[in-house]
Scaffold this motif. Structure first.
Motif, PDB file in Angstrom:
ATOM      1  N   PHE A 113      13.153   2.067  -0.703  1.00 25.62           N
ATOM      2  CA  PHE A 113      14.336   2.134   0.184  1.00 25.62           C
ATOM      3  C   PHE A 113      14.031   2.961   1.437  1.00 25.62           C
ATOM      4  O   PHE A 113      14.612   2.733   2.508  1.00 25.62           O
ATOM      5  CB  PHE A 113      15.565   2.688  -0.562  1.00 25.62           C
ATOM      6  N   LEU A 114      13.097   3.916   1.321  1.00 25.15           N
ATOM      7  CA  LEU A 114      12.701   4.701   2.505  1.00 25.15           C
ATOM      8  C   LEU A 114      11.845   3.858   3.451  1.00 25.15           C
ATOM      9  O   LEU A 114      11.975   3.962   4.673  1.00 25.15           O
ATOM     10  CB  LEU A 114      11.912   5.948   2.079  1.00 25.15           C
ATOM     11  N   ILE A 115      10.990   3.002   2.872  1.00 24.59           N
ATOM     12  CA  ILE A 115      10.159   2.119   3.713  1.00 24.59           C
ATOM     13  C   ILE A 115      11.062   1.145   4.470  1.00 24.59           C
ATOM     14  O   ILE A 115      10.934   0.975   5.696  1.00 24.59           O
ATOM     15  CB  ILE A 115       9.134   1.337   2.852  1.00 24.59           C
ATOM     16  N   SER A 116      11.990   0.510   3.744  1.00 29.52           N
ATOM     17  CA  SER A 116      12.837  -0.521   4.373  1.00 29.52           C
ATOM     18  C   SER A 116      13.747   0.078   5.448  1.00 29.52           C
ATOM     19  O   SER A 116      14.105  -0.608   6.404  1.00 29.52           O
ATOM     20  CB  SER A 116      13.666  -1.255   3.319  1.00 29.52           C
ATOM     21  N   SER A 117      14.123   1.355   5.289  1.00 29.28           N
ATOM     22  CA  SER A 117      15.046   1.938   6.272  1.00 29.28           C
ATOM     23  C   SER A 117      14.328   2.538   7.486  1.00 29.28           C
ATOM     24  O   SER A 117      14.971   2.820   8.498  1.00 29.28           O
ATOM     25  CB  SER A 117      15.920   3.013   5.607  1.00 29.28           C
ATOM     26  N   LEU A 168      13.436  -9.326   4.799  1.00 30.93           N
ATOM     27  CA  LEU A 168      12.242  -8.612   4.331  1.00 30.93           C
ATOM     28  C   LEU A 168      12.624  -7.258   3.721  1.00 30.93           C
ATOM     29  O   LEU A 168      12.021  -6.815   2.745  1.00 30.93           O
ATOM     30  CB  LEU A 168      11.248  -8.416   5.473  1.00 30.93           C
ATOM     31  N   ARG A 169      13.646  -6.603   4.299  1.00 41.02           N
ATOM     32  CA  ARG A 169      14.078  -5.304   3.754  1.00 41.02           C
ATOM     33  C   ARG A 169      14.574  -5.459   2.314  1.00 41.02           C
ATOM     34  O   ARG A 169      14.303  -4.627   1.453  1.00 41.02           O
ATOM     35  CB  ARG A 169      15.172  -4.695   4.640  1.00 41.02           C
ATOM     36  N   GLU A 170      15.269  -6.559   2.068  1.00 41.07           N
ATOM     37  CA  GLU A 170      15.756  -6.813   0.695  1.00 41.07           C
ATOM     38  C   GLU A 170      14.582  -6.977  -0.265  1.00 41.07           C
ATOM     39  O   GLU A 170      14.577  -6.418  -1.368  1.00 41.07           O
ATOM     40  CB  GLU A 170      16.625  -8.083   0.677  1.00 41.07           C
ATOM     41  N   LEU A 171      13.562  -7.732   0.170  1.00 43.55           N
ATOM     42  CA  LEU A 171      12.378  -7.935  -0.685  1.00 43.55           C
ATOM     43  C   LEU A 171      11.617  -6.619  -0.918  1.00 43.55           C
ATOM     44  O   LEU A 171      11.105  -6.366  -2.002  1.00 43.55           O
ATOM     45  CB  LEU A 171      11.436  -8.967  -0.067  1.00 43.55           C
ATOM     46  N   ARG A 193       0.831  -1.207   0.000  1.00 41.43           N
ATOM     47  CA  ARG A 193       0.000   0.000   0.000  1.00 41.43           C
ATOM     48  C   ARG A 193       0.868   1.261   0.000  1.00 41.43           C
ATOM     49  O   ARG A 193       0.596   2.216  -0.729  1.00 41.43           O
ATOM     50  CB  ARG A 193      -0.915  -0.034   1.230  1.00 41.43           C
ATOM     51  N   LEU A 194       1.910   1.274   0.811  1.00 40.33           N
ATOM     52  CA  LEU A 194       2.806   2.445   0.867  1.00 40.33           C
ATOM     53  C   LEU A 194       3.523   2.652  -0.468  1.00 40.33           C
ATOM     54  O   LEU A 194       3.670   3.785  -0.940  1.00 40.33           O
ATOM     55  CB  LEU A 194       3.829   2.278   1.997  1.00 40.33           C
ATOM     56  N   ILE A 195       3.956   1.541  -1.088  1.00 42.97           N
ATOM     57  CA  ILE A 195       4.631   1.645  -2.390  1.00 42.97           C
ATOM     58  C   ILE A 195       3.654   2.165  -3.446  1.00 42.97           C
ATOM     59  O   ILE A 195       3.995   3.028  -4.264  1.00 42.97           O
ATOM     60  CB  ILE A 195       5.240   0.275  -2.797  1.00 42.97           C
ATOM     61  N   ASN A 238      12.941  -3.613  -0.981  1.00 45.02           N
ATOM     62  CA  ASN A 238      13.737  -2.834  -1.942  1.00 45.02           C
ATOM     63  C   ASN A 238      13.547  -3.337  -3.374  1.00 45.02           C
ATOM     64  O   ASN A 238      13.680  -2.581  -4.337  1.00 45.02           O
ATOM     65  CB  ASN A 238      15.221  -2.874  -1.564  1.00 45.02           C
ATOM     66  N   GLU A 239      13.243  -4.648  -3.512  1.00 48.55           N
ATOM     67  CA  GLU A 239      13.022  -5.223  -4.852  1.00 48.55           C
ATOM     68  C   GLU A 239      11.563  -5.076  -5.304  1.00 48.55           C
ATOM     69  O   GLU A 239      11.168  -5.618  -6.325  1.00 48.55           O
ATOM     70  CB  GLU A 239      13.383  -6.727  -4.831  1.00 48.55           C
ATOM     71  N   ARG A 240      10.734  -4.370  -4.513  1.00 49.30           N
ATOM     72  CA  ARG A 240       9.300  -4.173  -4.799  1.00 49.30           C
ATOM     73  C   ARG A 240       8.563  -5.512  -4.936  1.00 49.30           C
ATOM     74  O   ARG A 240       7.721  -5.698  -5.820  1.00 49.30           O
ATOM     75  CB  ARG A 240       9.086  -3.347  -6.076  1.00 49.30           C
ATOM     76  N   ALA A 241       8.889  -6.450  -4.054  1.00 50.02           N
ATOM     77  CA  ALA A 241       8.249  -7.775  -4.102  1.00 50.02           C
ATOM     78  C   ALA A 241       6.756  -7.642  -3.822  1.00 50.02           C
ATOM     79  O   ALA A 241       6.346  -6.817  -3.000  1.00 50.02           O
ATOM     80  CB  ALA A 241       8.883  -8.695  -3.064  1.00 50.02           C
TER      81      ALA A 241
END
Length: 562
Positions: A437-441, A515-518, A428-430, A520-523
């Motif tokens: 990258f802002l969400i994951s950080s 999960l942060r990696e996923l 939803r945020l994406i 960043n990959e827009r999984a």
């Protein structure tokens, strides 16, 4: 009676010195006792002496009810519903006034409401609180009147036939809204709703009927419908109580009612909606006394509770609670705020509207109509030197970006999102436009939740589930072993529904490196959910099964919400 109000009266009478009163007040609040009891315990005064002081301060007389008999004629002066609603005991009357002992003689609204409802002046006297409560219980009982009884009390066949049609003028509508039978009718509806623990009250006019429905524990129940011609005066009466414009019936309106019911201050948010057959009106009941905002009271599984405690004490990051409307998201966030509301923390909230007042927390009501949006409030927040910020709901990119910015500059941000499950919050945020990258950080955790009705403990019954139920839950006989399932047979305590109260089920997605990696990959959500389950996330359905096995809720409730 409110301890602080009583303290002010006693200080006015110069019975105690301010320093003595401070000690007595502190003791009373510490022990959870009334000021009266604490003064008696400390030997400052005996019980009758205390009530005599109260009577002198209020300019009325003190009456001891111990040996006083009340005739049926006197008791009939106030209908049972009104007596219980305002906790008022009639003691005598003449043509112009009624003498009444109130459980809380310091409540001016009770006398005022009785005056309007009964059309007579009310003379309030002081009597011992316990005696008044005992007499009310003995003479009027504790059960509410049925809607049929209420309509009989109003004299539906005679009194109400004077009420006018939907084309009435404003002055006619106002006269009807302030008519004694209508005031009494609305008061009794509110009383019954509070007695039945309703969270919402719906007034719905249709072409040939006028429906009144309550929402209790998330399910709607219909009352016996009143006559259709009551719709306009009843809805107008509620609008008068909420300080709304009764002449305006073409546009939606919002208002608020504060009312003492059964000795508790109840807040009600009022919303009207113009429909084809008149205004539909909904009251959202906010009963502060029934809401426990302690994190422990939410009955979360221990691993979720301890992880959330860890997250909310972090210096920065974003914590999201997600779920549909009415799933308890705001209550969870309020409980988190209460946990970290300390003297060395500055807490700010932006809400639409503010549901409960939290001591020591700066709460700002968002008002889109005047341009006070979540985004605008948040920008102002960042200049107010906060430590933690709560955003009622993240609805748009601008609000989400400021929340991320606040998190990156050293603030902990709490917010809610409307998504079906915890992994859906990231997608939803994406979709809103926030960079992955802002969400994951910044994101620390997402909590998904639902509220399920709890089985009534008085009529809880065990049974062995059939194969169809197991198939629906995707379980086998081996999975359940010897475990029983439970349901509520229905009894007086739960109004024959089989349910009483609600409990939460939860899924917690901890944001860790895989999960942060996923992210960043827009999984997609499915991949995120799969990974979170691999990493130990218990889904809403699995937590629902736990509640079934523990006998807290039913298969139907879990299937309905997960």
């Amino acid at each position: 009676m409110n301890n602080n109000q009583v303290a002010d009266l006693i200080l006015e009478q110069r019975i105690l010195q301010p320093s003595q009163m401070e000690d007595v007040l502190q003791q009373a609040n510490l022990n959870g006792k009334t000021l009266a009891q604490t003064m008696v315990d400390n030997g400052f005064v005996d019980e009758s002496g205390f009530y005599q002081i109260m009577a002198d301060a209020l300019g009325t007389e003190f009456i001891d009810l111990a040996d006083r008999a009340l005739s049926p004629e006197i008791l009939r002066l106030i209908p049972s519903g009104l007596a219980r609603l305002h906790r008022a005991l009639p003691l005598g009357a003449n043509e112009d006034w009624i003498t009444v002992a109130l459980v809380d003689p310091l409540d001016p609204r009770a006398a005022e409401d009785l005056h309007f409802a009964l059309g007579k002046d009310i003379h309030v006297v002081v009597a011992p609180t316990e005696q008044v409560e005992e007499r009310l219980e003995a003479h009027y009982g504790s059960d509410t009147s049925s809607m049929e009884d209420i309509l009989k009390q109003l004299g539906a066949a005679g009194e109400l036939l004077t009420l006018r049609h939907d084309n009435a003028t404003v002055s006619e509508v106002e006269a009807d809204a302030n008519a004694t039978p209508i005031i009494r009718f609305v008061d009794l509806i509110l009383f019954q709703a509070i007695q039945d623990r309703a969270s919402d009250i719906h007034f719905e006019p249709f072409e040939h009927e006028f429906k009144i429905r309550y929402r209790v524990d998330g399910a709607l129940y219909e009352m016996a419908p009143p006559p259709r011609h009551l719709a306009l005066p009843v809805i107008s009466r509620v609008k008068v109580m909420a300080n709304m414009n009764i002449a305006e019936r073409r546009l939606p309106q919002d208002g608020r009612i504060q009312k003492h019911i059964k000795g508790r201050l109840i807040d009600m948010r009022v919303s009207t909606l113009p429909t084809q057959f008149g205004e539909s009106l909904v009251l959202r009941v906010l009963d502060r006394s029934t809401v426990n905002l302690d994190l422990e009271a939410l009955a979360m599984p221990e691993y979720i509770h301890s992880y959330i405690l860890d997250v909310i004490h972090r210096p920065n990051g974003i914590f999201i609670v997600t779920g549909p409307t009415g799933s308890g998201k705001t209550t969870t966030l309020y409980s988190c705020l209460r946990e970290i509301n300390t003297i060395n923390s500055k807490l700010l909230t932006a809400e639409e509207p503010v549901e409960y007042d939290l001591e020591g927390i700066v709460q700002v009501p968002v008002n889109e109509a005047i341009g006070l949006t979540f985004a605008r409030v948040l920008r102002a927040f960042l200049r107010q030197d906060p430590d933690r910020i709560m955003i009622g709901e993240t609805r748009d990119l601008e609000t989400a970006q400021i929340a991320v910015q606040a998190s990156l500059t050293g603030h902990l941000v709490f917010t809610t999102l409307h998504t079906n499950d915890a992994p859906g919050a990231i997608t939803r945020l994406i979709n809103m436009g926030v960079e992955p990258f802002l969400i994951s950080s910044t994101l620390e955790a997402v909590l998904g939740q639902r509220l399920l009705r709890s089985i009534c403990p008085n009529c809880r019954t065990a049974y062995q589930p059939n194969q169809a139920s197991l198939d629906q839950m995707q379980l086998s006989r081996r999975d359940i072993g010897e475990k029983n399932f439970f349901y509520g047979k229905g009894c007086e305590a739960c109004n024959n529904t089989g349910y009483k109260g609600r409990k939460g089920i939860y899924e917690l997605m901890k944001i860790n490196d895989p999960l942060r990696e996923l992210i960043n990959e827009r999984a997609p959500t499915v991949v995120l959910k799969q990974k979170a389950i691999e990493l130990g996330m218990v889904t809403l359905r699995q937590d629902g099964l736990r509640s079934i096995f523990e006998g807290d809720t039913t298969v139907e409730e879990v299937l309905k919400f997960t």
